[in-house]
Design a protein around this motif. Structure first.
Motif, short mmCIF file in Angstrom:
data_model
loop_
_atom_site.label_atom_id
_atom_site.label_comp_id
_atom_site.label_asym_id
_atom_site.label_seq_id
_atom_site.Cartn_x
_atom_site.Cartn_y
_atom_site.Cartn_z
N ASP A 192 36.12 49.11 42.39
CA ASP A 192 36.19 48.75 40.99
C ASP A 192 34.93 48.08 40.48
N ASN A 193 34.17 47.43 41.39
CA ASN A 193 32.94 46.75 40.98
C ASN A 193 31.76 47.71 40.87
N ALA A 198 32.63 45.36 48.59
CA ALA A 198 33.22 44.35 47.71
C ALA A 198 33.78 43.21 48.54
N GLU A 200 36.75 40.05 48.29
CA GLU A 200 37.90 39.49 47.58
C GLU A 200 38.43 38.30 48.36
N LYS A 224 40.24 39.09 42.64
CA LYS A 224 39.87 40.49 42.83
C LYS A 224 38.47 40.77 42.28
N GLN A 225 38.08 42.05 42.29
CA GLN A 225 36.77 42.48 41.84
C GLN A 225 36.73 42.60 40.32
N LYS A 226 35.50 42.59 39.78
CA LYS A 226 35.33 42.91 38.37
C LYS A 226 35.49 44.41 38.15
N ARG A 249 37.63 40.39 35.76
CA ARG A 249 38.20 40.42 37.11
C ARG A 249 39.66 40.85 37.06
#
Length: 261
Positions: A192-193, A198, A200, A224-226, A249
């Motif tokens: 997702d980033n 990533a 978390e 979580k991710q951005k 996020r």
């Protein structure tokens, strides 16, 4: 998928030599407005030979869709089922060392996948312990109709967890540091980033009732991710409900109840 659900429940409650069985009811809520809710049911038990098996069934409610826009009304659709297995070996003067392996088989709405890995842990004191696990996830069948790009290597992911657990009376606190990495070099296969790796974090607290120790309640916060993928940005521009998640996020909270048989 309902037949797998019934089969899993039957195996859990009709297995012999179980020394520890747990039922967990969970509800995960994404904090961004218009994201998803995920109610879950998990059953598992460990045998006296160190083998553990069980399943987790999860449903997903898409909050970006208004109730009136749904063909069948506001009802959760079955989203995924995961059959889990685990082998654990303990040793040491006080059984402070542990090591083992995991193997899961997962059915999602459009994909079948397997997850496998190994772990090791050590208990420093009666109240403090740590555990690290490396696990690979890979798709084994794409059930969605139409073109499917890639091969057996497509969408392979590595996940490394490091849990630090501290127990204080009836309370248990856990910090899970998570590292994720895509193992396939297909362009566009990102998290997702918008990157191939990533990080978390998950923080949880569990309280076990002192006079009824079979019952426990817990809460978890997931950092979580951005959301930086181009698909998120384009999806927001075309969303009729006006949700714009890009750059935020995708944090979540989870609450649950555990019963140990």
């Amino acid at each position: 998928m309902n037949k797998y659900f019934v089969m899993a429940i039957f195996l859990i409650f009709h297995s012999s030599q179980a020394v520890a069985a747990t039922m967990t009811l969970k509800w995960e809520h994404k904090l961004l407005d218009g994201r998803t809710d995920r109610p879950k049911l998990e059953l598992s038990h460990r045998l006296d030979n160190g083998l553990q098996f069980g399943f987790e069934n999860a449903w997903q409610i898409d909050r970006s869709e208004k109730e009136l826009d749904r063909d069948a009304g506001f009802a959760p659709d079955q989203y995924e089922m995961t059959f889990k297995s685990d082998y654990q070996y303990r040793w040491g003067e006080n059984r402070e060392w542990q090591a083992g392996g995991v193997f899961d088989y997962q059915l999602k709405a459009e994909t079948k996948s397997v997850r496998y890995g190994v772990y090791a842990g050590y208990r420093y004191t009666p109240n403090l312990q740590s555990k690290i696990r490396a696990r690979i996830s890979r798709n084994i069948k794409k059930m969605k109709s139409g073109e499917y790009r890639g091969s057996d290597q497509y969408n392979q992911e590595l996940r490394i967890d490091h849990w630090l657990t501290y127990r204080w009376d009836e309370w248990t606190f856990v910090w899970d540091f998570v590292y994720l990495r895509k193992l396939s070099d297909y362009e566009g296969n990102v998290f997702d980033n918008n990157k191939t790796s990533a990080i978390e974090n998950e923080l949880s607290a569990e309280y076990r009732l002192p006079n009824a120790r079979a019952h426990a309640f817990y809460g978890k916060f997931k950092l979580k991710q951005k959301l930086l993928k181009d698909s998120v940005l384009s999806g927001a521009s075309s969303n009729p409900n006006g949700y714009d998640w890009h750059g935020n996020r995708d944090n979540a909270i989870e609450f649950g109840y555990k019963y140990r048989f």
